[in-house]
Write a protein that holds these residues in place. Structure first.
Motif, PDB file in Angstrom:
ATOM      1  N   UNK A 147      15.443  63.362   4.783  1.00 15.77           N
ATOM      2  CA  UNK A 147      15.246  64.599   5.189  1.00 15.77           C
ATOM      3  C   UNK A 147      16.365  64.963   6.440  1.00 15.77           C
ATOM      4  N   UNK A 148      17.209  65.921   5.912  1.00 14.75           N
ATOM      5  CA  UNK A 148      18.245  66.347   6.852  1.00 14.75           C
ATOM      6  C   UNK A 148      17.706  67.362   8.139  1.00 14.75           C
ATOM      7  N   UNK A 149      17.931  67.023   9.199  1.00 12.21           N
ATOM      8  CA  UNK A 149      17.320  67.989  10.149  1.00 12.21           C
ATOM      9  C   UNK A 149      15.797  67.900  10.239  1.00 12.21           C
ATOM     10  N   UNK A 150      15.180  66.630  10.305  1.00  7.29           N
ATOM     11  CA  UNK A 150      13.599  66.445   9.912  1.00  7.29           C
ATOM     12  C   UNK A 150      12.923  67.185  11.326  1.00  7.29           C
ATOM     13  N   UNK A 180      13.521  58.702   4.772  1.00  5.98           N
ATOM     14  CA  UNK A 180      14.502  58.604   6.058  1.00  5.98           C
ATOM     15  C   UNK A 180      14.589  60.191   6.476  1.00  5.98           C
ATOM     16  N   UNK A 181      14.145  60.149   7.786  1.00  2.00           N
ATOM     17  CA  UNK A 181      14.580  61.420   8.593  1.00  2.00           C
ATOM     18  C   UNK A 181      15.646  61.420   9.384  1.00  2.00           C
ATOM     19  N   UNK A 182      16.309  62.469   9.599  1.00  2.07           N
ATOM     20  CA  UNK A 182      17.584  62.329  10.127  1.00  2.07           C
ATOM     21  C   UNK A 182      17.545  63.485  11.458  1.00  2.07           C
ATOM     22  N   UNK A 183      18.027  63.496  12.389  1.00  2.00           N
ATOM     23  CA  UNK A 183      18.094  64.657  13.354  1.00  2.00           C
ATOM     24  C   UNK A 183      19.112  64.117  14.382  1.00  2.00           C
ATOM     25  N   UNK A 225      12.857  63.350  17.301  1.00  2.05           N
ATOM     26  CA  UNK A 225      12.782  61.995  16.348  1.00  2.05           C
ATOM     27  C   UNK A 225      11.237  61.122  16.947  1.00  2.05           C
ATOM     28  N   UNK A 226      11.267  61.512  18.297  1.00  3.00           N
ATOM     29  CA  UNK A 226      10.101  60.786  19.005  1.00  3.00           C
ATOM     30  C   UNK A 226       8.812  61.403  18.376  1.00  3.00           C
ATOM     31  N   UNK A 272      16.750  66.758   1.200  1.00  2.00           N
ATOM     32  CA  UNK A 272      15.967  68.102   1.438  1.00  2.00           C
ATOM     33  C   UNK A 272      16.322  68.558   3.016  1.00  2.00           C
ATOM     34  N   UNK A 273      16.482  69.660   3.315  1.00  2.00           N
ATOM     35  CA  UNK A 273      16.756  70.149   4.630  1.00  2.00           C
ATOM     36  C   UNK A 273      16.296  71.637   4.786  1.00  2.00           C
ATOM     37  N   UNK A 274      15.944  71.725   5.996  1.00  2.81           N
ATOM     38  CA  UNK A 274      15.668  73.094   6.557  1.00  2.81           C
ATOM     39  C   UNK A 274      16.333  73.106   7.841  1.00  2.81           C
ATOM     40  N   UNK A 275      17.624  73.579   7.322  1.00  2.00           N
ATOM     41  CA  UNK A 275      18.448  73.402   8.733  1.00  2.00           C
ATOM     42  C   UNK A 275      18.702  74.701   9.615  1.00  2.00           C
ATOM     43  N   UNK A 276      19.365  74.724  10.579  1.00  2.00           N
ATOM     44  CA  UNK A 276      19.245  75.860  11.573  1.00  2.00           C
ATOM     45  C   UNK A 276      20.156  77.129  10.602  1.00  2.00           C
ATOM     46  N   UNK A 277      19.538  78.109  10.471  1.00  2.00           N
ATOM     47  CA  UNK A 277      20.320  79.165   9.760  1.00  2.00           C
ATOM     48  C   UNK A 277      20.203  80.585  10.393  1.00  2.00           C
ATOM     49  N   UNK A 278      19.667  80.669  11.684  1.00  2.17           N
ATOM     50  CA  UNK A 278      19.874  82.083  12.105  1.00  2.17           C
ATOM     51  C   UNK A 278      21.147  82.149  12.706  1.00  2.17           C
ATOM     52  N   UNK A 279      21.912  83.298  12.085  1.00  3.08           N
ATOM     53  CA  UNK A 279      23.148  83.683  12.756  1.00  3.08           C
ATOM     54  C   UNK A 279      22.985  83.736  14.324  1.00  3.08           C
ATOM     55  N   UNK A 280      24.220  83.094  15.296  1.00  2.00           N
ATOM     56  CA  UNK A 280      24.049  83.244  16.425  1.00  2.00           C
ATOM     57  C   UNK A 280      23.743  84.614  17.066  1.00  2.00           C
ATOM     58  N   UNK A 281      24.652  85.541  16.753  1.00  5.97           N
ATOM     59  CA  UNK A 281      24.279  86.906  17.393  1.00  5.97           C
ATOM     60  C   UNK A 281      22.623  87.652  17.273  1.00  5.97           C
ATOM     61  N   UNK A 282      21.969  86.992  16.272  1.00  6.04           N
ATOM     62  CA  UNK A 282      20.502  87.391  16.004  1.00  6.04           C
ATOM     63  C   UNK A 282      19.743  86.777  16.837  1.00  6.04           C
TER      64      UNK A 282
END
Length: 277
Positions: free
Chosen positions: A116-119, A138-141, A147-148, A180-190
């Motif tokens: 799990x990427x960006x857990x 495995x969770x990765x962040x 992570x704590x 699997x990943x739910x990464x950051x996906x908001x455009x910076x300007x929004x």
């Protein structure tokens, strides 16, 4: 003050403060503080509430009126039928993300290895482990504070998982059947235009996906193939207008069987594909 009157006062305060679901939030806060359930308002609405609990409720309503998220006041959020601790250090689990978990579960078999990427809070990984058998997770962040929280959630649910602090795949080793990943996906300007509860209280690093919102998809897709077994699968949550771009990146990287799945609102929410499929 009696229970019903206290609830009505809270709902009125939240409505005046511009809280979208004022009545619901007022009820949930009162139930949490008084250790009651949904039926109590109807059946026991004329019962008096202890003065100490009234003060606690008034304080909680005041906090919510300042647009502090309900989940931060309660300290938890339910997701996939499980309770997850949340703080300002993690993205609050949202119902949209349950669509991602449900799609992974269609392909998840007992004994698989999951990354799990960006857990964040660990809600995706821990839900998958809870509803499968003998899977390894495995969770990765990048955030040690996130992570704590993920480790605390694993302990509370009685689940075993590895959590590593890593800049995407920097410290990841081994191969997996599923990433699997739910990464950051908001455009910076929004980001300045997001609702206050999100803009001011969710961690910025969990929101900001770069200028076009697609930075993390490009990076993860570029490297994920090295960590997937042949035929392994990659799953993403996406913004509702990002399906075409993310699907294209996956196809260019050699993923087949690329699919877009919609959430309960009918919006594009998940992109998945199989390595070499």
């Amino acid at each position: 003050m009696i229970y019903k009157a206290l609830y009505e006062w809270g709902a009125g305060q939240l409505k005046a403060a511009g809280i979208g679901e004022a009545a619901l939030d007022a009820r949930l806060l009162l139930e949490e503080i008084c250790a009651t359930d949904r039926s109590y308002l109807t059946v026991h609405g004329e019962e008096p509430v202890a003065e100490e609990k009234c003060r606690d409720y008034q304080e909680a309503i005041g906090t919510r009126s300042r647009h502090v998220p309900l989940q931060h006041i309660l300290g938890y959020q339910e997701f996939m039928g499980l309770k997850f601790q949340v703080t300002r250090d993690v993205l609050i689990p949202r119902q949209d993300t349950e669509t991602l978990v449900e799609e992974v579960m269609r392909y998840l078999h007992d004994g698989m290895r999951i990354l799990d990427m960006c857990t964040g809070s660990g809600c995706i990984l821990l839900s998958l482990l809870r509803y499968s058998n003998r899977c390894q997770g495995t969770g990765c962040d990048l955030s040690g504070k996130a992570l704590a929280i993920a480790r605390q959630n694993a302990g509370a649910l009685g689940l075993e998982a590895d959590f590593i602090q890593s800049d995407l795949f920097e410290k990841v080793t081994g191969k997996y059947e599923i990433i699997v990943s739910n990464p950051p996906y908001i455009p910076s300007g929004q980001i300045p235009g997001l609702m206050e509860e999100v803009r001011e209280h969710d961690p910025l690093a969990a929101l900001d996906g770069g200028e076009d919102g697609l930075d993390f998809y490009r990076k993860i897709i570029k490297e994920a193939g090295e960590y997937l077994y042949p035929g392994g699968m990659l799953f993403f949550e996406i913004g509702c207008d990002q399906a075409q771009a993310v699907s294209g990146y996956m196809e260019e990287a050699g993923y087949g069987e690329v699919m877009v799945c919609r959430d309960l609102a009918g919006l594009d929410r998940v992109v998945l594909g199989r390595l070499g499929g």
